[in-house]
Scaffold this motif. Structure first.
Motif, PDB file in Angstrom:
ATOM      1  N   MET A  64      49.052 -85.748  49.213  1.00 12.08           N
ATOM      2  CA  MET A  64      49.420 -86.109  50.466  1.00 12.08           C
ATOM      3  C   MET A  64      49.649 -84.743  51.270  1.00 12.08           C
ATOM      4  SD  MET A  64      50.089 -88.640  52.396  1.00 12.08           S
ATOM      5  CE  MET A  64      50.924 -89.269  53.969  1.00 12.08           C
ATOM      6  N   ASN A  65      50.215 -83.964  50.799  1.00 14.03           N
ATOM      7  CA  ASN A  65      50.651 -82.657  51.728  1.00 14.03           C
ATOM      8  C   ASN A  65      49.202 -82.007  52.173  1.00 14.03           C
ATOM      9  OD1 ASN A  65      51.677 -80.642  52.726  1.00 14.03           O
ATOM     10  ND2 ASN A  65      52.354 -79.511  50.971  1.00 14.03           N
ATOM     11  N   THR A  66      48.275 -81.946  51.209  1.00  7.35           N
ATOM     12  CA  THR A  66      46.801 -81.437  51.682  1.00  7.35           C
ATOM     13  C   THR A  66      46.213 -82.097  52.756  1.00  7.35           C
ATOM     14  OG1 THR A  66      46.538 -80.627  49.127  1.00  7.35           O
ATOM     15  CG2 THR A  66      44.538 -80.725  50.773  1.00  7.35           C
ATOM     16  N   LEU A  67      46.378 -83.553  52.599  1.00 10.88           N
ATOM     17  CA  LEU A  67      45.854 -84.497  53.679  1.00 10.88           C
ATOM     18  C   LEU A  67      46.552 -84.188  55.259  1.00 10.88           C
ATOM     19  CD1 LEU A  67      43.942 -86.701  54.429  1.00 10.88           C
ATOM     20  CD2 LEU A  67      45.883 -88.322  53.777  1.00 10.88           C
ATOM     21  N   THR A  68      47.568 -83.908  55.101  1.00  9.57           N
ATOM     22  CA  THR A  68      48.644 -83.718  56.233  1.00  9.57           C
ATOM     23  C   THR A  68      48.072 -82.222  56.695  1.00  9.57           C
ATOM     24  OG1 THR A  68      50.533 -85.037  55.307  1.00  9.57           O
ATOM     25  CG2 THR A  68      50.973 -83.520  57.305  1.00  9.57           C
ATOM     26  N   SER A  69      47.787 -81.282  56.020  1.00 11.26           N
ATOM     27  CA  SER A  69      47.676 -80.139  56.571  1.00 11.26           C
ATOM     28  C   SER A  69      46.238 -79.779  56.987  1.00 11.26           C
ATOM     29  CB  SER A  69      47.604 -79.089  55.262  1.00 11.26           C
ATOM     30  OG  SER A  69      46.783 -79.208  54.217  1.00 11.26           O
ATOM     31  N   ILE A  70      45.575 -80.776  56.878  1.00  7.26           N
ATOM     32  CA  ILE A  70      44.132 -81.058  57.371  1.00  7.26           C
ATOM     33  C   ILE A  70      44.100 -81.899  58.510  1.00  7.26           C
ATOM     34  CG2 ILE A  70      41.635 -81.914  56.985  1.00  7.26           C
ATOM     35  CD1 ILE A  70      42.058 -81.179  54.241  1.00  7.26           C
ATOM     36  N   VAL A  71      44.737 -82.818  58.608  1.00  2.62           N
ATOM     37  CA  VAL A  71      44.740 -84.144  59.627  1.00  2.62           C
ATOM     38  C   VAL A  71      45.483 -83.445  60.970  1.00  2.62           C
ATOM     39  CG1 VAL A  71      45.525 -86.447  60.190  1.00  2.62           C
ATOM     40  CG2 VAL A  71      44.531 -85.880  58.125  1.00  2.62           C
ATOM     41  N   LEU A  72      46.465 -83.170  60.735  1.00  5.67           N
ATOM     42  CA  LEU A  72      47.437 -82.550  61.769  1.00  5.67           C
ATOM     43  C   LEU A  72      46.878 -81.508  62.767  1.00  5.67           C
ATOM     44  CD1 LEU A  72      50.148 -82.841  63.091  1.00  5.67           C
ATOM     45  CD2 LEU A  72      51.146 -81.116  61.531  1.00  5.67           C
ATOM     46  N   PRO A  73      46.243 -80.405  62.258  1.00  7.25           N
ATOM     47  CA  PRO A  73      45.426 -79.503  63.078  1.00  7.25           C
ATOM     48  C   PRO A  73      44.294 -80.080  63.763  1.00  7.25           C
ATOM     49  CG  PRO A  73      46.010 -78.555  60.840  1.00  7.25           C
ATOM     50  CD  PRO A  73      46.441 -79.799  60.811  1.00  7.25           C
ATOM     51  N   ALA A  74      43.642 -81.073  63.066  1.00 10.25           N
ATOM     52  CA  ALA A  74      42.431 -81.834  63.655  1.00 10.25           C
ATOM     53  C   ALA A  74      42.715 -82.622  64.687  1.00 10.25           C
ATOM     54  CB  ALA A  74      41.562 -82.507  62.586  1.00 10.25           C
ATOM     55  N   PHE A  75      43.949 -83.410  64.463  1.00  5.02           N
ATOM     56  CA  PHE A  75      44.519 -83.936  65.591  1.00  5.02           C
ATOM     57  C   PHE A  75      44.861 -83.336  66.891  1.00  5.02           C
ATOM     58  CE2 PHE A  75      48.159 -86.393  67.750  1.00  5.02           C
ATOM     59  CZ  PHE A  75      47.234 -87.499  68.214  1.00  5.02           C
ATOM     60  N   ILE A  76      45.574 -82.278  66.624  1.00  2.00           N
ATOM     61  CA  ILE A  76      45.990 -81.260  67.781  1.00  2.00           C
ATOM     62  C   ILE A  76      44.714 -80.669  68.566  1.00  2.00           C
ATOM     63  CG2 ILE A  76      47.257 -79.118  68.171  1.00  2.00           C
ATOM     64  CD1 ILE A  76      49.059 -79.890  66.114  1.00  2.00           C
ATOM     65  N   GLY A  77      43.778 -80.071  67.549  1.00  2.00           N
ATOM     66  CA  GLY A  77      42.502 -79.656  68.360  1.00  2.00           C
ATOM     67  C   GLY A  77      41.967 -80.816  69.154  1.00  2.00           C
ATOM     68  N   LEU A  78      41.688 -82.087  68.687  1.00  2.00           N
ATOM     69  CA  LEU A  78      41.073 -83.041  69.253  1.00  2.00           C
ATOM     70  C   LEU A  78      41.842 -83.341  70.870  1.00  2.00           C
ATOM     71  CD1 LEU A  78      39.020 -85.370  69.321  1.00  2.00           C
ATOM     72  CD2 LEU A  78      40.676 -86.996  68.329  1.00  2.00           C
ATOM     73  N   ILE A  79      43.275 -83.557  70.544  1.00  2.00           N
ATOM     74  CA  ILE A  79      43.871 -83.595  71.987  1.00  2.00           C
ATOM     75  C   ILE A  79      43.805 -82.507  72.816  1.00  2.00           C
ATOM     76  CG2 ILE A  79      46.279 -83.764  73.104  1.00  2.00           C
ATOM     77  CD1 ILE A  79      45.307 -86.138  71.249  1.00  2.00           C
ATOM     78  N   ALA A  80      43.553 -81.313  72.319  1.00  2.25           N
ATOM     79  CA  ALA A  80      43.527 -80.081  73.059  1.00  2.25           C
ATOM     80  C   ALA A  80      41.989 -79.888  73.776  1.00  2.25           C
ATOM     81  CB  ALA A  80      43.750 -78.727  72.309  1.00  2.25           C
ATOM     82  N   GLY A  81      41.087 -80.360  72.807  1.00  2.00           N
ATOM     83  CA  GLY A  81      39.814 -80.537  73.529  1.00  2.00           C
ATOM     84  C   GLY A  81      39.521 -81.420  74.597  1.00  2.00           C
ATOM     85  N   VAL A  82      40.150 -82.575  74.449  1.00  2.00           N
ATOM     86  CA  VAL A  82      40.238 -83.684  75.464  1.00  2.00           C
ATOM     87  C   VAL A  82      40.872 -83.258  76.623  1.00  2.00           C
ATOM     88  CG1 VAL A  82      40.939 -86.043  76.114  1.00  2.00           C
ATOM     89  CG2 VAL A  82      39.931 -85.426  73.779  1.00  2.00           C
ATOM     90  N   GLY A  83      41.911 -82.753  76.592  1.00  2.00           N
ATOM     91  CA  GLY A  83      42.753 -81.965  77.799  1.00  2.00           C
ATOM     92  C   GLY A  83      42.026 -81.136  78.484  1.00  2.00           C
TER      93      GLY A  83
END
Length: 50
Positions: free
Chosen positions: A1-20
């Motif tokens: 679960m920790n590995t999944l979180t370490s991949i998904v959280l930065p991807a989500f933040i990058g997506l939000i930053a890109g849309v912004g």
């Protein structure tokens, strides 16, 4: 679960930053590419030197 979180959280933040970034670029009438935004002022400053 920790590995999944370490991949998904930065991807989500990058997506939000890109849309912004897209919204800000569109409303400020900037070139959409981030590299174009960086290169455009550098190219215009070279024109002043000539």
């Amino acid at each position: 679960m920790n590995t999944l979180t370490s991949i998904v959280l930065p991807a989500f933040i990058g997506l939000i930053a890109g849309v912004g970034h897209g919204f800000v670029s569109h409303h400020a009438n900037l070139p959409l590419s981030l590299s174009d935004q960086i290169m455009q002022p550098l190219q215009s400053s070279d024109a002043y030197r000539e």
